[in-house]
Structure formats: C-alpha cells, structure tokens
Enzyme design. Sequence first.
Site, short mmCIF file in Angstrom:
data_model
loop_
_atom_site.label_atom_id
_atom_site.label_comp_id
_atom_site.label_asym_id
_atom_site.label_seq_id
_atom_site.Cartn_x
_atom_site.Cartn_y
_atom_site.Cartn_z
N ASP A 1 -1.43 1.68 -3.48
CA ASP A 1 -2.54 1.77 -4.44
C ASP A 1 -2.54 3.09 -5.21
O ASP A 1 -3.58 3.77 -5.30
CB ASP A 1 -3.89 1.64 -3.70
CG ASP A 1 -3.96 0.44 -2.78
OD1 ASP A 1 -3.40 -0.60 -3.12
OD2 ASP A 1 -4.61 0.56 -1.71
N GLU B 1 -8.48 -7.92 -8.12
CA GLU B 1 -8.77 -6.56 -7.64
C GLU B 1 -7.88 -5.57 -8.40
O GLU B 1 -7.13 -5.96 -9.29
CB GLU B 1 -8.50 -6.44 -6.13
CG GLU B 1 -7.03 -6.66 -5.75
CD GLU B 1 -6.79 -6.65 -4.24
OE1 GLU B 1 -7.73 -6.49 -3.45
OE2 GLU B 1 -5.61 -6.80 -3.87
O1 FUB Z 1 -5.17 -1.00 0.13
C1 FUB Z 1 -6.19 -1.91 0.46
C2 FUB Z 1 -6.38 -2.90 -0.64
O2 FUB Z 1 -5.17 -3.62 -0.88
C3 FUB Z 1 -6.69 -2.32 -1.99
O3 FUB Z 1 -8.00 -1.83 -2.10
C4 FUB Z 1 -6.36 -3.46 -2.84
O4 FUB Z 1 -6.30 -3.19 -4.21
C5 FUB Z 1 -5.05 -3.90 -2.25
O5 FUB Z 1 -3.96 -3.16 -2.75
#
Ligand code: FUB
Length: 340
Positions: free
Chosen positions: A32, A243
Amino acid sequence: LALAAMVGPGLGTGFCQHAKVKPLISDLFTADPSAHVFNGRIYIYPSHDIEANVPQDDEGGHFNMRDYHVYSMDNIGGKVTDHGVVLDLKDIPWAGRQLWAPDAAFRNGTYYLYFPVKDKEDVFRIGVATAQSPAGPFKAEAKPIPGSYSIDPAVFTDTDGQTYMYFGGIWGGQLQRWHSGKYDKSLSTDLGKGHDQEPALSAKVAKMSGDMLTFAETPRDVQILDEQGKPLLGGDHDRRFFEGAWMHKYNGKYYFSYSTGDTHLLCYAESNSPYGPFTYKGVIMKPVEGWTTHHSIVEFKGKWYIFYHDTEISGKTHLRNVKVRELVRGADGAIVPIVP
Ligand code: FUB
C-alpha cells in the site's frame, strides 16, 4: 524501469510491458505505498505486513499489522533508506487492531500521517499523527478524526493549497456498513446481490480543516460515471470502486484512481473538479500477483511514477512487497495501462 515495449505479444495494442521490476524493500514485507516528494526526496509511507498467523477471510483478518516504517530515496532506482518504526499500534490510545494503508501530508512546518485502524469496538476509523520531519517519528492524536470511518485515506493538496481526504473500502474496509448513515455490522462484504443494478458504493471525499486534524465538511460521495454519464453499478465489478483511492492532478484535470478489489484491477476516472463527478477512463494496471492491488501516483524530477505492490517475494497475499514503475501517458493525458 526501462520501458521494454508498448505492445506485447497477445496483449493487443496500447499496453505497456516493462522489464522486470524488483521489489524496493526485501528485508520487511511492505504494501500500500503512498509516495510523496518532500524537500526534493521521495518518501514512501507503506503498510508493514507481518505473519500474524490469522486465517485468511473476506474481512482481511490476515492483514494484522502493528506498526509503520517510512522509507525515502533521493532518486528512483537509488538507495532506499529505512527510517525505522515511526508509529506503533501500542502508542495510539484509541486503537484496537489492524494498521492498514496510510498516507501523509505536509502543511505549515508539520508532517501528518493519516492511518486507518480498528478501534476497540472493531470499527475502522481514520487517525492522524504528527511529526516535525517527513521521516517521523509521529505522535498520534488522542482520538480518531471525528466523523471518520472505513479505510485507505489518500490526502491530496490542490494547487490552490486546499487539502482533501479521499477514503473508503468495501468488504473488510467496512464502507458498506455505513450505507444507511448508521453503522450496520450485518453487512460483511458489500450491499449484496439484490443491489447489483443500483449505483455502486462510492469512495468518500472531504475537505480538511486548516489544522489538518479534522474534516471541514461532512464527507461526500466520489461519484464515478460511465461514458453515458450514468453512475457505475454495484454489479460492475470490473469498474466500480472497491478500495485504495488516490488523487493526482495532471494538466489541470483531476485523476481519481482506485482498486476494483475482487477483480484485481487498478482503474482511473477523470474530472474537472476534485469532488467529481468523475468519468471512468480505463485500467491503469492489470492484476498483480496476490489478491490485493494498491497504488499511488507521484511526479518526481519531471517524470510520473506509480508505486504499487505484489507478492513476488513471499507468494502469500498478506506478505507483500512494494515496487515502482514509470507511468506512461498518451498525448491526450490518457494513462497507458500496465501489464505487470
Ligand atoms: O493492507 C491492508 C489492505 O489491503 C489495504 O488497506 C487495502 O487497500 C488492501 O491493499
């Protein structure tokens, strides 16, 4: 980072194939990556993945991270400096578990680290911590940002100096649980099959107050429209927001980019306003190795780069490694999609 070919065998036209890209960091698992340029250096604010031996589930329980490191580089391809642990779960008074994807910003001599973490009731909120250096260490505020929820804050400062936070994530990111305005724990992934023909759940955006510690307004929907001007539908898993929001501005236009989650694409949409509505434009990156895909886009020394992750080192979805590639655009500003 060399661009090997614009057209790859069997890929059709208009895709970028690059020479193999190496993980930037290999002694820890990182994911991320939110990249920013501060004082002429690239700083990377990633998640720090660990093996916590939590079984994989649709709520992301296996992503059970406990601290953040910050990294920096003076050149893309140069040495990567690890600035060590800059914030630990145990030093966030309100936090319960799972430190997920962070981002950072600068204003008036202070650096801000924004992070999602579940509170002690297991509800994701977004917190903020401050430092005098982009490399931390960061001190967390006593409470989460009032009115914040869900995950993946991405903080964008416009050319007029106004800062906005984009955030949200469905499934384990809990955005669907806020659909009615009140937290509804029964919605575990999205709104469900009966909602496939309704507008998809939207990421949120809010102006930040001058102190960067609170929202200056109630978060609004980041609407993404198709080529006919209609909102993308919940059943449109190849294009709808899941997301990992990011915002960048290029030639006066606002580019909102994000992950489609269960279809594993990075996509983007364009607008003349930071609030949108945004028009869907296409894929930035085809699926990487591993379930999640998450990125940031930044300009550095006259070129544009995409930071992202895959699971090349571990082969395990929850133990990821950060990478960077150049982002290529056509003459009209359209992003040339990448096949990783
Ligand atoms: O790293 C945890 C979660 O996985 C992140 O918040 C999302 O965007 C995904 O990459």
